[in-house]
Design a protein around this motif. Structure first.
Motif, PDB file in Angstrom:
ATOM      1  N   ALA A 114      -7.601   3.893   6.117  1.00 25.84           N
ATOM      2  CA  ALA A 114      -7.695   3.990   7.575  1.00 25.84           C
ATOM      3  C   ALA A 114      -8.692   5.070   7.982  1.00 25.84           C
ATOM      4  O   ALA A 114      -9.464   4.896   8.941  1.00 25.84           O
ATOM      5  CB  ALA A 114      -6.320   4.274   8.164  1.00 25.84           C
ATOM      6  N   SER A 150      -3.043   3.876   2.213  1.00 24.91           N
ATOM      7  CA  SER A 150      -3.138   3.315   3.556  1.00 24.91           C
ATOM      8  C   SER A 150      -3.842   4.294   4.490  1.00 24.91           C
ATOM      9  O   SER A 150      -4.748   3.911   5.252  1.00 24.91           O
ATOM     10  CB  SER A 150      -1.740   2.988   4.089  1.00 24.91           C
ATOM     11  OG  SER A 150      -1.819   2.410   5.376  1.00 24.91           O
ATOM     12  N   GLU A 170      -4.614  -4.715   8.886  1.00 22.69           N
ATOM     13  CA  GLU A 170      -4.417  -5.821   7.949  1.00 22.69           C
ATOM     14  C   GLU A 170      -5.705  -6.094   7.176  1.00 22.69           C
ATOM     15  O   GLU A 170      -6.811  -5.983   7.732  1.00 22.69           O
ATOM     16  CB  GLU A 170      -3.992  -7.088   8.708  1.00 22.69           C
ATOM     17  CG  GLU A 170      -2.584  -7.023   9.278  1.00 22.69           C
ATOM     18  CD  GLU A 170      -1.537  -6.871   8.188  1.00 22.69           C
ATOM     19  OE1 GLU A 170      -1.565  -7.661   7.218  1.00 22.69           O
ATOM     20  OE2 GLU A 170      -0.704  -5.947   8.287  1.00 22.69           O
ATOM     21  N   THR A 212      -2.568   4.480   9.473  1.00 22.91           N
ATOM     22  CA  THR A 212      -2.155   3.300   8.708  1.00 22.91           C
ATOM     23  C   THR A 212      -3.291   2.293   8.702  1.00 22.91           C
ATOM     24  O   THR A 212      -3.887   2.013   9.753  1.00 22.91           O
ATOM     25  CB  THR A 212      -0.908   2.655   9.321  1.00 22.91           C
ATOM     26  OG1 THR A 212       0.148   3.620   9.342  1.00 22.91           O
ATOM     27  CG2 THR A 212      -0.466   1.450   8.520  1.00 22.91           C
ATOM     28  N   ALA A 213      -3.594   1.751   7.543  1.00 25.52           N
ATOM     29  CA  ALA A 213      -4.676   0.774   7.440  1.00 25.52           C
ATOM     30  C   ALA A 213      -4.328  -0.496   8.196  1.00 25.52           C
ATOM     31  O   ALA A 213      -3.172  -0.923   8.213  1.00 25.52           O
ATOM     32  CB  ALA A 213      -4.941   0.445   5.973  1.00 25.52           C
ATOM     33  N   LEU A 234       0.842  -1.185   0.000  1.00 23.32           N
ATOM     34  CA  LEU A 234       0.000   0.000   0.000  1.00 23.32           C
ATOM     35  C   LEU A 234       0.880   1.238   0.000  1.00 23.32           C
ATOM     36  O   LEU A 234       1.861   1.321   0.745  1.00 23.32           O
ATOM     37  CB  LEU A 234      -0.899   0.035   1.244  1.00 23.32           C
ATOM     38  CG  LEU A 234      -1.934  -1.074   1.421  1.00 23.32           C
ATOM     39  CD1 LEU A 234      -2.717  -0.841   2.715  1.00 23.32           C
ATOM     40  CD2 LEU A 234      -2.887  -1.142   0.239  1.00 23.32           C
ATOM     41  N   THR A 235       0.533   2.206  -0.839  1.00 15.45           N
ATOM     42  CA  THR A 235       1.229   3.485  -0.741  1.00 15.45           C
ATOM     43  C   THR A 235       0.804   4.158   0.572  1.00 15.45           C
ATOM     44  O   THR A 235      -0.266   3.853   1.118  1.00 15.45           O
ATOM     45  CB  THR A 235       0.871   4.405  -1.916  1.00 15.45           C
ATOM     46  OG1 THR A 235      -0.521   4.795  -1.810  1.00 15.45           O
ATOM     47  CG2 THR A 235       1.112   3.711  -3.250  1.00 15.45           C
ATOM     48  N   PRO A 236       1.613   5.072   1.097  1.00  9.19           N
ATOM     49  CA  PRO A 236       1.211   5.767   2.329  1.00  9.19           C
ATOM     50  C   PRO A 236      -0.133   6.469   2.184  1.00  9.19           C
ATOM     51  O   PRO A 236      -0.928   6.507   3.133  1.00  9.19           O
ATOM     52  CB  PRO A 236       2.350   6.773   2.549  1.00  9.19           C
ATOM     53  CG  PRO A 236       3.526   6.190   1.840  1.00  9.19           C
ATOM     54  CD  PRO A 236       2.968   5.474   0.647  1.00  9.19           C
TER      55      PRO A 236
END
Length: 486
Positions: free
Chosen positions: A326, A322, A417, A414-415, A317-319
Protein backbone atom coordinates in the motif's frame (compact mmCIF):
# COMPACT_ATOMS: atom_id res chain seq x y z
CA UNK A 1 53.38 -2.56 10.04
CA UNK A 2 49.66 -2.43 10.79
CA UNK A 3 50.30 -0.78 14.17
CA UNK A 4 52.38 1.96 12.53
CA UNK A 5 49.58 2.71 10.08
CA UNK A 6 47.01 2.60 12.87
CA UNK A 7 48.93 5.20 14.87
CA UNK A 8 49.27 7.40 11.79
CA UNK A 9 45.61 7.21 10.82
CA UNK A 10 44.31 7.61 14.38
CA UNK A 11 45.90 11.06 14.58
CA UNK A 12 44.40 12.20 11.31
CA UNK A 13 41.48 14.56 10.70
CA UNK A 14 38.94 11.90 9.72
CA UNK A 15 39.51 9.88 12.88
CA UNK A 16 39.71 12.97 15.09
CA UNK A 17 36.40 14.37 13.82
CA UNK A 18 34.62 11.01 13.90
CA UNK A 19 34.19 10.86 10.12
CA UNK A 20 35.82 7.44 10.26
CA UNK A 21 34.92 5.13 13.14
CA UNK A 22 37.53 3.27 15.15
CA UNK A 23 36.59 0.06 13.34
CA UNK A 24 37.02 1.77 9.95
CA UNK A 25 40.40 3.18 10.98
CA UNK A 26 41.50 -0.32 11.99
CA UNK A 27 40.28 -1.75 8.68
CA UNK A 28 42.08 0.99 6.77
CA UNK A 29 45.32 0.29 8.64
CA UNK A 30 45.01 -3.43 7.88
CA UNK A 31 44.41 -2.61 4.21
CA UNK A 32 47.44 -0.35 3.94
CA UNK A 33 49.63 -3.06 5.48
CA UNK A 34 48.32 -5.62 3.00
CA UNK A 35 49.07 -3.31 0.06
CA UNK A 36 52.70 -2.77 1.07
CA UNK A 37 54.93 -4.30 -1.57
CA UNK A 38 51.96 -5.63 -3.53
CA UNK A 39 50.96 -5.27 -7.16
CA UNK A 40 48.41 -2.48 -6.74
CA UNK A 41 49.90 0.76 -8.08
CA UNK A 42 46.92 3.14 -8.17
CA UNK A 43 43.62 3.55 -6.35
CA UNK A 44 40.60 5.19 -7.94
CA UNK A 45 39.12 7.19 -5.06
CA UNK A 46 35.52 7.63 -6.20
CA UNK A 47 31.99 8.50 -5.15
CA UNK A 48 28.62 7.75 -6.72
CA UNK A 49 27.17 11.02 -7.97
CA UNK A 50 23.54 12.09 -8.27
CA UNK A 51 23.10 10.01 -11.44
CA UNK A 52 24.69 6.89 -9.99
CA UNK A 53 27.91 7.46 -11.98
CA UNK A 54 31.34 7.10 -10.41
CA UNK A 55 33.54 10.20 -10.28
CA UNK A 56 36.80 10.84 -8.47
CA UNK A 57 40.57 10.99 -8.65
CA UNK A 58 43.24 8.34 -8.98
CA UNK A 59 46.03 8.36 -6.39
CA UNK A 60 49.16 6.27 -6.15
CA UNK A 61 49.08 3.51 -3.56
CA UNK A 62 51.70 5.43 -1.57
CA UNK A 63 49.28 8.36 -1.21
CA UNK A 64 46.41 6.22 0.05
CA UNK A 65 47.32 6.67 3.72
CA UNK A 66 46.81 10.43 3.37
CA UNK A 67 43.31 9.80 1.98
CA UNK A 68 42.45 7.76 5.08
CA UNK A 69 43.96 10.43 7.30
CA UNK A 70 42.59 13.59 5.76
CA UNK A 71 40.12 12.64 3.02
CA UNK A 72 40.32 13.90 -0.56
CA UNK A 73 39.09 17.24 -1.88
CA UNK A 74 37.07 17.40 -5.11
CA UNK A 75 35.07 20.24 -6.70
CA UNK A 76 31.62 20.40 -5.10
CA UNK A 77 30.09 21.24 -8.48
CA UNK A 78 30.31 17.55 -9.36
CA UNK A 79 27.08 17.16 -7.36
CA UNK A 80 25.44 20.05 -9.22
CA UNK A 81 25.59 18.76 -12.80
CA UNK A 82 22.85 17.31 -14.98
CA UNK A 83 23.39 14.38 -17.33
CA UNK A 84 25.07 16.64 -19.92
CA UNK A 85 27.69 17.60 -17.29
CA UNK A 86 26.40 21.16 -17.13
CA UNK A 87 26.29 22.82 -13.71
CA UNK A 88 22.63 23.75 -13.30
CA UNK A 89 22.67 25.52 -9.93
CA UNK A 90 23.45 29.24 -9.40
CA UNK A 91 26.88 28.84 -7.83
CA UNK A 92 27.93 32.45 -8.49
CA UNK A 93 24.92 34.42 -7.25
CA UNK A 94 26.33 34.81 -3.75
CA UNK A 95 23.28 33.40 -2.01
CA UNK A 96 23.84 31.01 0.89
CA UNK A 97 20.50 29.33 1.31
CA UNK A 98 18.94 26.01 0.40
CA UNK A 99 21.27 23.85 -1.67
CA UNK A 100 23.67 26.78 -2.11
CA UNK A 101 24.09 27.08 1.66
CA UNK A 102 26.81 24.47 1.36
CA UNK A 103 27.67 24.39 -2.35
CA UNK A 104 28.12 27.99 -3.61
CA UNK A 105 31.30 29.35 -5.13
CA UNK A 106 32.47 26.17 -6.89
CA UNK A 107 34.49 25.28 -3.82
CA UNK A 108 35.66 21.87 -2.72
CA UNK A 109 33.84 19.07 -0.97
CA UNK A 110 35.52 16.42 1.15
CA UNK A 111 35.49 12.73 0.19
CA UNK A 112 35.56 10.38 3.19
CA UNK A 113 36.64 6.85 2.16
CA UNK A 114 34.90 3.65 3.23
CA UNK A 115 37.64 1.00 3.56
CA UNK A 116 35.09 -1.82 3.31
CA UNK A 117 34.49 -0.92 -0.34
CA UNK A 118 38.09 -1.43 -1.50
CA UNK A 119 38.12 -3.66 -4.60
CA UNK A 120 41.00 -4.62 -6.88
CA UNK A 121 39.76 -4.34 -10.47
CA UNK A 122 40.02 -7.72 -12.21
CA UNK A 123 40.20 -6.10 -15.67
CA UNK A 124 42.92 -3.69 -14.44
CA UNK A 125 44.64 -5.57 -11.58
CA UNK A 126 47.21 -2.86 -10.85
CA UNK A 127 44.32 -0.57 -9.92
CA UNK A 128 41.51 -0.59 -7.35
CA UNK A 129 38.30 1.18 -6.37
CA UNK A 130 37.69 2.90 -3.05
CA UNK A 131 34.18 4.29 -2.54
CA UNK A 132 33.67 7.49 -0.55
CA UNK A 133 30.91 9.62 0.94
CA UNK A 134 31.01 13.34 0.10
CA UNK A 135 30.88 15.94 2.89
CA UNK A 136 31.24 19.71 2.90
CA UNK A 137 34.73 21.08 3.46
CA UNK A 138 34.05 21.46 7.18
CA UNK A 139 32.87 17.84 7.53
CA UNK A 140 29.12 18.53 7.51
CA UNK A 141 26.99 15.83 5.85
CA UNK A 142 25.58 16.82 2.45
CA UNK A 143 21.82 16.19 2.63
CA UNK A 144 21.48 15.07 -0.99
CA UNK A 145 24.58 12.87 -1.27
CA UNK A 146 23.36 9.43 -2.46
CA UNK A 147 24.92 6.98 0.04
CA UNK A 148 23.95 9.06 3.11
CA UNK A 149 20.39 9.42 1.76
CA UNK A 150 20.02 5.64 1.62
CA UNK A 151 21.67 5.25 5.02
CA UNK A 152 19.09 7.63 6.51
CA UNK A 153 16.22 5.61 5.02
CA UNK A 154 17.68 2.33 6.30
CA UNK A 155 17.98 3.82 9.80
CA UNK A 156 14.34 4.94 9.67
CA UNK A 157 13.23 1.40 8.84
CA UNK A 158 15.50 -0.03 11.53
CA UNK A 159 13.78 2.22 14.04
CA UNK A 160 10.59 0.25 13.40
CA UNK A 161 12.41 -3.02 14.09
CA UNK A 162 12.77 -4.17 10.47
CA UNK A 163 15.39 -4.53 7.77
CA UNK A 164 14.92 -4.84 4.03
CA UNK A 165 16.37 -7.57 1.83
CA UNK A 166 16.59 -6.82 -1.90
CA UNK A 167 17.38 -8.88 -4.99
CA UNK A 168 18.43 -7.36 -8.30
CA UNK A 169 17.23 -8.23 -11.79
CA UNK A 170 18.91 -5.90 -14.30
CA UNK A 171 18.47 -5.65 -18.07
CA UNK A 172 20.90 -3.87 -20.41
CA UNK A 173 22.27 -3.94 -23.97
CA UNK A 174 25.73 -4.80 -25.31
CA UNK A 175 26.59 -3.84 -28.89
CA UNK A 176 29.66 -3.94 -31.08
CA UNK A 177 31.19 -0.50 -31.61
CA UNK A 178 31.08 0.62 -35.25
CA UNK A 179 33.73 3.34 -35.33
CA UNK A 180 35.31 5.30 -32.51
CA UNK A 181 33.11 8.45 -32.55
CA UNK A 182 36.20 10.52 -31.76
CA UNK A 183 36.07 13.16 -34.50
CA UNK A 184 36.43 16.69 -33.19
CA UNK A 185 32.89 17.48 -34.34
CA UNK A 186 31.56 14.58 -32.25
CA UNK A 187 32.52 16.14 -28.91
CA UNK A 188 30.02 18.16 -26.92
CA UNK A 189 27.93 18.30 -23.76
CA UNK A 190 27.02 15.52 -24.22
CA UNK A 191 29.05 14.11 -27.11
CA UNK A 192 27.57 12.31 -30.09
CA UNK A 193 26.23 8.81 -29.36
CA UNK A 194 28.41 5.85 -30.21
CA UNK A 195 27.69 4.07 -33.52
CA UNK A 196 26.96 0.40 -32.97
CA UNK A 197 26.07 -2.98 -34.52
CA UNK A 198 24.25 -5.92 -32.97
CA UNK A 199 25.88 -8.92 -31.33
CA UNK A 200 22.68 -10.91 -31.79
CA UNK A 201 19.40 -10.38 -33.65
CA UNK A 202 17.29 -11.16 -30.60
CA UNK A 203 13.57 -11.81 -30.09
CA UNK A 204 14.45 -15.35 -29.06
CA UNK A 205 13.81 -14.96 -25.33
CA UNK A 206 15.96 -17.35 -23.24
CA UNK A 207 16.94 -19.25 -26.39
CA UNK A 208 19.80 -21.68 -25.81
CA UNK A 209 21.43 -21.15 -29.22
CA UNK A 210 21.37 -17.37 -28.75
CA UNK A 211 22.96 -17.79 -25.34
CA UNK A 212 25.72 -19.90 -26.86
CA UNK A 213 26.51 -17.15 -29.37
CA UNK A 214 26.60 -14.56 -26.58
CA UNK A 215 28.36 -16.77 -24.04
CA UNK A 216 31.86 -15.29 -24.55
CA UNK A 217 30.57 -11.83 -23.58
CA UNK A 218 28.32 -13.24 -20.84
CA UNK A 219 31.28 -15.12 -19.37
CA UNK A 220 33.55 -12.08 -19.57
CA UNK A 221 31.07 -9.96 -17.63
CA UNK A 222 30.15 -12.70 -15.16
CA UNK A 223 33.77 -13.50 -14.31
CA UNK A 224 34.63 -9.86 -13.73
CA UNK A 225 31.51 -9.39 -11.62
CA UNK A 226 32.33 -12.42 -9.49
CA UNK A 227 35.94 -11.30 -9.14
CA UNK A 228 34.59 -8.05 -7.66
CA UNK A 229 32.63 -10.11 -5.14
CA UNK A 230 29.24 -9.51 -6.74
CA UNK A 231 26.78 -12.37 -6.00
CA UNK A 232 25.74 -13.23 -9.57
CA UNK A 233 22.85 -15.70 -9.67
CA UNK A 234 22.08 -15.99 -13.39
CA UNK A 235 23.06 -14.61 -16.78
CA UNK A 236 20.30 -14.58 -19.36
CA UNK A 237 19.43 -13.68 -22.93
CA UNK A 238 16.65 -11.12 -22.79
CA UNK A 239 13.97 -10.53 -25.41
CA UNK A 240 15.51 -7.74 -27.49
CA UNK A 241 18.45 -7.77 -29.90
CA UNK A 242 21.76 -7.72 -28.00
CA UNK A 243 19.84 -7.49 -24.73
CA UNK A 244 21.21 -9.17 -21.59
CA UNK A 245 19.91 -9.74 -18.07
CA UNK A 246 21.90 -10.44 -14.91
CA UNK A 247 20.29 -11.37 -11.60
CA UNK A 248 21.89 -11.29 -8.16
CA UNK A 249 21.39 -13.10 -4.87
CA UNK A 250 19.62 -11.12 -2.12
CA UNK A 251 21.50 -8.67 0.10
CA UNK A 252 20.89 -5.61 2.23
CA UNK A 253 20.12 -2.30 0.44
CA UNK A 254 23.48 -0.57 0.95
CA UNK A 255 25.44 -3.63 -0.18
CA UNK A 256 23.34 -3.99 -3.31
CA UNK A 257 23.35 -0.27 -4.06
CA UNK A 258 27.15 -0.39 -4.07
CA UNK A 259 26.99 -3.63 -6.08
CA UNK A 260 24.77 -2.05 -8.71
CA UNK A 261 27.13 0.90 -9.09
CA UNK A 262 30.08 -1.49 -9.43
CA UNK A 263 28.22 -3.72 -11.87
CA UNK A 264 27.11 -0.94 -14.22
CA UNK A 265 30.57 0.63 -14.21
CA UNK A 266 32.36 -2.69 -14.66
CA UNK A 267 30.13 -3.67 -17.60
CA UNK A 268 30.78 -0.40 -19.41
CA UNK A 269 34.53 -0.39 -18.74
CA UNK A 270 35.13 -4.05 -19.60
CA UNK A 271 33.05 -3.81 -22.76
CA UNK A 272 34.85 -0.66 -23.88
CA UNK A 273 38.20 -2.46 -23.61
CA UNK A 274 36.83 -5.19 -25.90
CA UNK A 275 35.55 -2.84 -28.62
CA UNK A 276 31.98 -3.16 -27.36
CA UNK A 277 29.48 -0.61 -26.11
CA UNK A 278 27.26 -1.42 -23.14
CA UNK A 279 24.30 0.78 -22.28
CA UNK A 280 21.80 0.78 -19.44
CA UNK A 281 19.69 3.39 -21.24
CA UNK A 282 16.09 2.25 -20.95
CA UNK A 283 14.97 2.47 -24.58
CA UNK A 284 17.78 3.03 -27.10
CA UNK A 285 16.74 4.83 -30.30
CA UNK A 286 17.80 1.96 -32.54
CA UNK A 287 15.72 -0.01 -35.06
CA UNK A 288 13.89 -2.98 -33.50
CA UNK A 289 15.26 -2.33 -30.02
CA UNK A 290 13.49 -3.33 -26.79
CA UNK A 291 13.15 -1.47 -23.51
CA UNK A 292 15.22 -2.48 -20.48
CA UNK A 293 13.83 -2.55 -16.96
CA UNK A 294 15.21 -2.96 -13.47
CA UNK A 295 13.08 -5.21 -11.25
CA UNK A 296 13.66 -4.94 -7.52
CA UNK A 297 12.71 -7.89 -5.31
CA UNK A 298 11.91 -6.91 -1.73
CA UNK A 299 11.23 -8.75 1.52
CA UNK A 300 11.02 -7.43 5.06
CA UNK A 301 12.78 -9.10 7.99
CA UNK A 302 11.97 -8.53 11.66
CA UNK A 303 14.38 -8.40 14.58
CA UNK A 304 14.28 -12.20 14.90
CA UNK A 305 15.45 -12.62 11.30
CA UNK A 306 12.01 -13.78 10.13
CA UNK A 307 10.61 -12.88 6.72
CA UNK A 308 7.34 -11.16 7.61
CA UNK A 309 6.04 -11.40 4.04
CA UNK A 310 5.45 -15.19 4.32
CA UNK A 311 1.67 -15.72 4.33
CA UNK A 312 -0.08 -18.10 6.70
CA UNK A 313 -2.28 -19.39 3.88
CA UNK A 314 -2.48 -19.09 0.11
CA UNK A 315 -3.98 -15.84 -1.13
CA UNK A 316 -3.56 -14.07 2.22
CA UNK A 317 -1.39 -11.04 2.94
CA UNK A 318 0.42 -10.51 6.20
CA UNK A 319 -0.25 -7.07 7.74
CA UNK A 320 3.34 -6.08 6.98
CA UNK A 321 3.29 -6.92 3.28
CA UNK A 322 -0.17 -5.39 2.88
CA UNK A 323 1.07 -2.12 4.40
CA UNK A 324 4.31 -2.25 2.40
CA UNK A 325 2.50 -2.72 -0.92
CA UNK A 326 0.00 0.00 0.00
CA UNK A 327 2.88 2.38 0.78
CA UNK A 328 4.61 1.66 -2.53
CA UNK A 329 1.37 2.31 -4.42
CA UNK A 330 0.46 5.44 -2.45
CA UNK A 331 3.81 7.07 -3.18
CA UNK A 332 4.52 5.62 -6.62
CA UNK A 333 3.92 8.84 -8.53
CA UNK A 334 6.16 11.02 -6.37
CA UNK A 335 8.80 8.24 -6.30
CA UNK A 336 9.03 8.02 -10.08
CA UNK A 337 11.59 10.81 -10.18
CA UNK A 338 13.89 8.44 -8.25
CA UNK A 339 12.90 5.15 -9.89
CA UNK A 340 12.69 6.51 -13.45
CA UNK A 341 14.93 9.58 -13.56
CA UNK A 342 15.38 10.12 -17.32
CA UNK A 343 13.25 11.50 -20.12
CA UNK A 344 13.78 8.22 -21.93
CA UNK A 345 12.57 5.94 -19.13
CA UNK A 346 8.92 6.97 -19.54
CA UNK A 347 8.90 5.55 -23.09
CA UNK A 348 8.90 2.11 -21.42
CA UNK A 349 5.53 2.52 -19.68
CA UNK A 350 3.52 0.89 -22.45
CA UNK A 351 0.64 -1.60 -22.16
CA UNK A 352 1.10 -5.27 -23.11
CA UNK A 353 4.91 -4.97 -23.06
CA UNK A 354 5.59 -6.75 -19.72
CA UNK A 355 6.09 -3.31 -18.21
CA UNK A 356 3.71 -1.39 -15.94
CA UNK A 357 1.73 1.61 -17.13
CA UNK A 358 -0.36 2.16 -13.99
CA UNK A 359 -0.15 1.94 -10.20
CA UNK A 360 -1.39 -1.48 -9.07
CA UNK A 361 -0.32 -4.87 -7.79
CA UNK A 362 -1.12 -8.46 -8.68
CA UNK A 363 -0.18 -12.03 -7.78
CA UNK A 364 2.64 -13.25 -10.05
CA UNK A 365 1.52 -10.77 -12.73
CA UNK A 366 4.32 -9.35 -14.87
CA UNK A 367 2.13 -6.55 -16.20
CA UNK A 368 1.46 -5.06 -12.77
CA UNK A 369 3.77 -2.52 -11.18
CA UNK A 370 4.12 -4.66 -8.05
CA UNK A 371 4.24 -8.42 -8.57
CA UNK A 372 3.55 -10.45 -5.42
CA UNK A 373 5.41 -13.75 -5.03
CA UNK A 374 4.32 -15.11 -1.66
CA UNK A 375 3.72 -18.77 -0.80
CA UNK A 376 3.00 -20.26 2.66
CA UNK A 377 6.18 -21.71 4.12
CA UNK A 378 8.41 -20.22 1.39
CA UNK A 379 11.28 -18.28 2.91
CA UNK A 380 11.77 -16.51 -0.43
CA UNK A 381 8.32 -14.88 -0.29
CA UNK A 382 8.69 -11.36 -1.62
CA UNK A 383 7.28 -8.63 -3.80
CA UNK A 384 8.87 -7.39 -7.02
CA UNK A 385 8.58 -3.75 -8.07
CA UNK A 386 8.86 -3.56 -11.86
CA UNK A 387 8.62 0.23 -12.14
CA UNK A 388 12.28 1.27 -12.45
CA UNK A 389 14.62 1.77 -15.35
CA UNK A 390 18.22 0.51 -15.10
CA UNK A 391 19.70 4.03 -15.13
CA UNK A 392 18.19 4.79 -11.71
CA UNK A 393 20.57 5.84 -8.97
CA UNK A 394 20.33 2.77 -6.69
CA UNK A 395 20.78 4.75 -3.47
CA UNK A 396 17.84 7.02 -4.31
CA UNK A 397 15.79 4.15 -5.75
CA UNK A 398 16.18 1.97 -2.66
CA UNK A 399 15.52 4.94 -0.38
CA UNK A 400 12.26 5.60 -2.23
CA UNK A 401 11.13 2.02 -1.67
CA UNK A 402 12.05 2.02 2.01
CA UNK A 403 10.45 5.38 2.78
CA UNK A 404 7.28 4.46 0.87
CA UNK A 405 7.04 1.13 2.67
CA UNK A 406 7.72 2.75 6.05
CA UNK A 407 4.90 5.20 5.35
CA UNK A 408 2.56 2.27 4.78
CA UNK A 409 3.69 0.59 8.00
CA UNK A 410 3.43 3.72 10.12
CA UNK A 411 -0.07 4.54 8.86
CA UNK A 412 -1.27 0.94 8.99
CA UNK A 413 -2.30 1.06 5.33
CA UNK A 414 -3.99 -1.87 3.61
CA UNK A 415 -3.30 -2.93 0.04
CA UNK A 416 -6.21 -2.71 -2.41
CA UNK A 417 -7.49 -5.76 -4.24
CA UNK A 418 -5.00 -7.33 -6.66
CA UNK A 419 -5.55 -6.96 -10.41
CA UNK A 420 -5.94 -9.74 -12.94
CA UNK A 421 -5.79 -7.64 -16.14
CA UNK A 422 -3.22 -4.94 -15.42
CA UNK A 423 -3.89 -3.05 -18.66
CA UNK A 424 -7.68 -2.80 -18.44
CA UNK A 425 -8.81 -1.25 -15.16
CA UNK A 426 -9.29 2.13 -13.52
CA UNK A 427 -6.02 2.18 -11.55
CA UNK A 428 -4.11 5.46 -11.55
CA UNK A 429 -1.64 5.79 -14.41
CA UNK A 430 2.05 6.14 -13.76
CA UNK A 431 3.42 9.57 -14.70
CA UNK A 432 3.62 9.62 -18.51
CA UNK A 433 6.70 11.87 -18.71
CA UNK A 434 9.60 13.21 -16.71
CA UNK A 435 7.89 16.56 -16.15
CA UNK A 436 4.80 14.79 -14.78
CA UNK A 437 7.08 12.88 -12.40
CA UNK A 438 8.82 16.10 -11.34
CA UNK A 439 5.47 17.72 -10.58
CA UNK A 440 4.28 14.68 -8.61
CA UNK A 441 7.56 14.72 -6.66
CA UNK A 442 7.13 18.42 -5.87
CA UNK A 443 3.49 17.98 -4.79
CA UNK A 444 4.28 15.06 -2.51
CA UNK A 445 5.45 15.38 1.08
CA UNK A 446 7.11 11.99 1.65
CA UNK A 447 10.65 12.95 0.70
CA UNK A 448 10.46 16.49 2.03
CA UNK A 449 9.38 15.16 5.43
CA UNK A 450 11.84 12.26 5.53
CA UNK A 451 14.92 13.74 3.82
CA UNK A 452 14.43 17.50 4.12
CA UNK A 453 13.61 20.44 1.87
CA UNK A 454 17.19 20.65 0.58
CA UNK A 455 16.90 17.18 -0.94
CA UNK A 456 13.62 17.90 -2.72
CA UNK A 457 14.82 21.31 -3.93
CA UNK A 458 17.99 19.68 -5.21
CA UNK A 459 16.28 16.90 -7.16
CA UNK A 460 13.66 19.25 -8.58
CA UNK A 461 16.25 21.78 -9.81
CA UNK A 462 18.45 19.08 -11.28
CA UNK A 463 15.70 17.33 -13.22
CA UNK A 464 13.87 20.50 -14.33
CA UNK A 465 17.12 21.59 -15.97
CA UNK A 466 17.23 18.32 -17.92
CA UNK A 467 13.60 18.66 -18.94
CA UNK A 468 14.14 22.24 -20.12
CA UNK A 469 17.06 21.15 -22.30
CA UNK A 470 14.95 18.32 -23.71
CA UNK A 471 12.18 20.75 -24.69
CA UNK A 472 14.68 23.01 -26.48
CA UNK A 473 15.61 20.32 -29.02
CA UNK A 474 13.73 20.01 -32.30
CA UNK A 475 13.08 16.28 -32.68
CA UNK A 476 12.93 14.12 -35.78
CA UNK A 477 9.21 13.64 -35.11
CA UNK A 478 8.59 17.40 -35.32
CA UNK A 479 10.62 17.71 -38.50
CA UNK A 480 8.77 14.79 -40.07
CA UNK A 481 5.35 15.99 -38.92
CA UNK A 482 5.46 19.73 -39.68
CA UNK A 483 8.26 20.59 -42.13
CA UNK A 484 6.33 19.49 -45.18
CA UNK A 485 2.74 20.46 -44.49
CA UNK A 486 3.28 23.97 -43.11
Amino acid sequence: MTSAYLEKLSSGRLAHEGLLSAAQVQKAADLLAQLDGGKVETVRVVFADQHGLLRGKTVTVGALASVFRSGLNLPGTLLLKDTSNRTVFPIWDGKSEGVMATMSGAGDMLLVPDPATFRILPWSPHSAWLFCDPYTRDGTPIPFAPRPVLRKAVEKLSGLGYSLVVGLEVEFHVFERDGDSLGHHEAGMPGQPVRTKLLDQGYQYLAETNYDRLEPVMDLLRRNAQALGLPVRSTEVEMGPSQFEFTFEPADPMTHADNMIMFRTMVKEVCAREGLHATFMCRPKLPNSASSGWHLHQSLVNGKGENVFIPAEAGALTPEVSAWIAGLLAHASESCLLTTPTVNGYKRYQPFQLAPDRIEWGYDNRGAMVRALMVPGDGASRIENRVAEPTANPYFYFASQILSGVSGLEQGLTAPEPVENPYDNDARALPPSLIAAIEAFERGSLFRDALGAEFTEYMSTLKRAEWKRYLSIVTEWEQHEYFGIF
